[in-house]
Design a protein around this motif. Sequence first.
Motif, mmCIF file in Angstrom:
data_model
loop_
_atom_site.group_PDB
_atom_site.id
_atom_site.type_symbol
_atom_site.label_atom_id
_atom_site.label_comp_id
_atom_site.label_asym_id
_atom_site.label_seq_id
_atom_site.Cartn_x
_atom_site.Cartn_y
_atom_site.Cartn_z
ATOM 1 N N LYS A 38 20.398 67.295 -2.640
ATOM 2 C CA LYS A 38 20.204 69.039 -1.635
ATOM 3 C C LYS A 38 18.889 68.884 -0.058
ATOM 4 O O LYS A 38 19.632 69.431 0.678
ATOM 5 C CB LYS A 38 20.047 69.607 -2.503
ATOM 6 N N GLN A 39 17.806 68.084 -0.255
ATOM 7 C CA GLN A 39 16.653 67.984 0.382
ATOM 8 C C GLN A 39 17.316 67.422 1.894
ATOM 9 O O GLN A 39 17.035 67.979 2.850
ATOM 10 C CB GLN A 39 15.626 67.266 0.309
ATOM 11 N N GLN A 44 19.209 68.754 7.721
ATOM 12 C CA GLN A 44 20.330 69.341 8.421
ATOM 13 C C GLN A 44 20.561 69.819 9.183
ATOM 14 O O GLN A 44 20.745 69.303 10.569
ATOM 15 C CB GLN A 44 21.725 67.650 8.038
ATOM 16 N N ARG A 45 20.146 71.249 8.462
ATOM 17 C CA ARG A 45 20.834 71.998 9.106
ATOM 18 C C ARG A 45 19.548 72.844 10.445
ATOM 19 O O ARG A 45 19.152 72.609 10.500
ATOM 20 C CB ARG A 45 20.953 73.733 7.845
ATOM 21 N N ASN A 96 14.746 78.154 9.032
ATOM 22 C CA ASN A 96 14.210 76.632 8.555
ATOM 23 C C ASN A 96 14.011 76.047 7.133
ATOM 24 O O ASN A 96 13.910 76.446 6.188
ATOM 25 C CB ASN A 96 12.413 75.284 8.856
ATOM 26 N N TYR A 97 15.414 75.259 7.460
ATOM 27 C CA TYR A 97 16.140 75.347 5.563
ATOM 28 C C TYR A 97 14.949 74.094 4.543
ATOM 29 O O TYR A 97 15.725 74.226 3.624
ATOM 30 C CB TYR A 97 17.409 74.727 5.839
ATOM 31 N N ASN A 183 18.243 56.526 1.817
ATOM 32 C CA ASN A 183 18.176 57.580 0.709
ATOM 33 C C ASN A 183 18.987 58.255 0.264
ATOM 34 O O ASN A 183 20.576 57.216 -0.118
ATOM 35 C CB ASN A 183 18.343 58.682 2.265
ATOM 36 N N THR A 184 19.039 58.714 -0.467
ATOM 37 C CA THR A 184 19.705 58.833 -1.787
ATOM 38 C C THR A 184 21.751 59.548 -1.424
ATOM 39 O O THR A 184 22.801 58.372 -1.775
ATOM 40 C CB THR A 184 19.504 59.926 -2.895
ATOM 41 N N TYR A 185 21.208 60.191 -0.636
ATOM 42 C CA TYR A 185 22.950 60.551 -0.105
ATOM 43 C C TYR A 185 23.435 59.438 0.821
ATOM 44 O O TYR A 185 25.013 59.281 0.351
ATOM 45 C CB TYR A 185 22.536 61.181 0.541
#
Length: 209
Positions: A38-39, A44-45, A96-97, A183-185
Amino acid sequence: MKVAVLDITGKDTGRKVELSKDVFGVEPNNHAIYLDVKQYLANQRQGTHKSKERAEIAGSTRKIKKQKGTGTARAGSIKSGVFRGGGRMFGPKPRNYSFKLNKNLKRLARKSALSIQANDKNLVVIEDFNFDTPKTKNFVDVLKALELDTKKSLFVLSDENANVYLSSRNLKNSKVVKASEINTYGVLNANKVVITEGSLEGINSNLSK
């Protein structure tokens, strides 16, 4: 857990490496994985979305009809969000997300992701390799030899290697990273995770803390 070491032609070298249980054999923590992914996606947004509110719309400020006696709702401005061409009510604003996670949780998430891939036999260890010049065809040949030309793959190198990285950059289903950039993703988004023999030490040192 012992894994056979392959060369870039996909052949078994006859050697095996021991994968650390502390990194590749942990009990996966699904919530840690969720938070880390999620982070990553939130970061990336761009957060540059913007719509105009009624105060930012160009238009007359005249009261468009009398207050009473029309049989319809009262209205004060043609720029109201209830009218076509008016401002948008509660529209998106630049923001900022990104959000923070502690290092131990992120480390646990990455170990969980690697453990899932190792348990599903989606992890491949190959010899360290290099190309004389950056050439996409060289990298495609490696993918074909490892039967990854039609699959998503993540290559983990021990150090930055410009020739290998540039050779893979045009291929949308393959990504090359250093051991410190895992990274996890990225790990879970790949059908196969290809780890070079030299990068195992870096992975273990980064995630075994």
